[in-house]
Motif scaffolding. Structure first.
Motif, short mmCIF file in Angstrom:
data_model
loop_
_atom_site.label_atom_id
_atom_site.label_comp_id
_atom_site.label_asym_id
_atom_site.label_seq_id
_atom_site.Cartn_x
_atom_site.Cartn_y
_atom_site.Cartn_z
N ALA A 193 -25.37 0.23 -29.84
CA ALA A 193 -24.81 -1.10 -30.07
C ALA A 193 -23.31 -1.00 -30.35
N ALA A 194 -22.91 0.04 -31.08
CA ALA A 194 -21.49 0.23 -31.37
C ALA A 194 -20.72 0.52 -30.09
N LYS A 195 -21.31 1.34 -29.21
CA LYS A 195 -20.66 1.63 -27.93
C LYS A 195 -20.50 0.36 -27.09
N ALA A 196 -21.53 -0.46 -27.09
CA ALA A 196 -21.48 -1.70 -26.31
C ALA A 196 -20.41 -2.64 -26.87
N ARG A 197 -20.30 -2.72 -28.19
CA ARG A 197 -19.26 -3.55 -28.79
C ARG A 197 -17.88 -3.03 -28.44
N TRP A 198 -17.71 -1.72 -28.46
CA TRP A 198 -16.42 -1.11 -28.16
C TRP A 198 -16.04 -1.37 -26.70
N LYS A 199 -17.01 -1.21 -25.77
CA LYS A 199 -16.73 -1.47 -24.36
C LYS A 199 -16.36 -2.93 -24.13
N LYS A 213 -14.98 -4.92 -26.31
CA LYS A 213 -13.65 -5.13 -26.88
C LYS A 213 -12.57 -4.65 -25.92
N LEU A 214 -12.78 -3.48 -25.32
CA LEU A 214 -11.83 -2.94 -24.36
C LEU A 214 -11.75 -3.83 -23.12
N ARG A 215 -12.90 -4.31 -22.66
CA ARG A 215 -12.93 -5.17 -21.48
C ARG A 215 -12.18 -6.48 -21.73
N ASP A 216 -12.33 -7.04 -22.93
CA ASP A 216 -11.66 -8.29 -23.25
C ASP A 216 -10.16 -8.12 -23.40
#
Length: 77
Positions: free
Chosen positions: A58-64, A66-69
């Protein structure tokens, strides 16, 4: 009139209010409070390693996300 202390999941009927509307308010209140999420999480035992993997994913998905946005939009020409 004495009021009792509730945990925040109580919904009192307003005068002339239909039961369906009151039930919708209750469901919304439960959903906003996060009570259903905790109940679902505690429904079955989750091994500590599985919990760590799930949280790390879940943390990886949130980080990705954030980077995408934060990326600039692609050039359109």
């Amino acid at each position: 009139m004495k009021t009792k202390n509730f945990d925040g999941s109580a919904v009192f009927a307003k005068e002339g209010e239909h039961f369906d509307k009151m039930l919708r308010r209750f469901k919304r209140k439960i959903e906003d409070g996060g009570l259903l999420d905790t109940l679902r999480a505690k429904e079955f035992y989750e091994k500590p390693t599985t919990e760590r993997k799930r949280k790390k994913g879940a943390a990886k998905a949130r980080w990705k996300k954030k980077l995408r946005d934060q990326q600039l939009p692609k050039k359109m020409y």
